[in-house]
Scaffold this active site. Structure first.
Site, PDB file in Angstrom:
ATOM      1  N   ASP A 117      28.759 -32.913  59.029  1.00 53.98           N
ATOM      2  CA  ASP A 117      27.829 -33.541  58.089  1.00 53.98           C
ATOM      3  C   ASP A 117      28.371 -33.536  56.668  1.00 53.98           C
ATOM      4  O   ASP A 117      29.330 -32.839  56.349  1.00 53.98           O
ATOM      5  CB  ASP A 117      26.507 -32.770  58.085  1.00 53.98           C
ATOM      6  CG  ASP A 117      25.670 -33.023  59.320  1.00 53.98           C
ATOM      7  OD1 ASP A 117      25.955 -33.981  60.057  1.00 53.98           O
ATOM      8  OD2 ASP A 117      24.715 -32.259  59.544  1.00 53.98           O
TER       9      ASP A 117
ATOM     10  N   LYS B  89      25.034 -37.873  56.495  1.00 54.15           N
ATOM     11  CA  LYS B  89      23.890 -38.677  56.070  1.00 54.15           C
ATOM     12  C   LYS B  89      23.395 -38.131  54.739  1.00 54.15           C
ATOM     13  O   LYS B  89      23.372 -36.935  54.510  1.00 54.15           O
ATOM     14  CB  LYS B  89      22.764 -38.595  57.089  1.00 54.15           C
ATOM     15  CG  LYS B  89      23.105 -39.164  58.447  1.00 54.15           C
ATOM     16  CD  LYS B  89      22.020 -38.835  59.455  1.00 54.15           C
ATOM     17  CE  LYS B  89      22.321 -39.353  60.822  1.00 54.15           C
ATOM     18  NZ  LYS B  89      23.554 -38.863  61.403  1.00 54.15           N
TER      19      LYS B  89
END
Length: 132
Positions: free
Chosen positions: A39, A61
């Site tokens: 991530d 994200k």
């Protein structure tokens, strides 16, 4: 019934971002995995632990900025575990605190993938420890 795939996906929490606060198991898995899917909250200092032979794939994200939709991340993990014995899905913090770890674990299990969760040190605990 789904086929049982040969590898394991480890849902690993990176903790609050300090490599010294990784759990021993998290650090071992990061250093030994064949593929790592990570991530945007995972700092470079933790990514530096990964072997050069490891496949690393960014799926980060941020609010209103999804580099890879969740459904594609789920499918990516299934594809990787078909050819890799050890796949680490590395998440900032803990995989189940705002991390969609439960969703990923359920999806992988429904596809016959062995899943193990390695919790990370949550920021709530780490911040209090740093403050004394």
């Amino acid at each position: 019934m789904n086929e049982v795939l040969p590898g394991t996906v480890y849902l690993v929490g990176a903790g609050p971002g300090d490599p010294d606060l990784l759990t021993v198991k998290a650090q071992r898995l990061i250093r030994q995995c064949e593929a790592l899917v990570y991530d945007s909250l995972v700092p470079n200092e933790i990514l530096d632990l990964v072997q050069t032979s490891c496949k690393t794939i960014f799926v980060g994200k941020r609010r209103n900025q999804h580099s890879v939709p969740q459904s594609e991340t789920n499918e990516l993990l299934v594809e990787l575990v078909k050819s890799c014995k050890s796949v680490v899905r590395l998440k900032g913090g803990d995989p189940f605190v705002f991390g969609r770890g439960g969703e990923e674990a359920a999806f992988l299990s429904s596809r016959g993938v062995s899943v193990q969760v390695v919790p990370g040190v949550t920021s709530g605990i780490a911040a209090a420890a740093y403050m004394g």
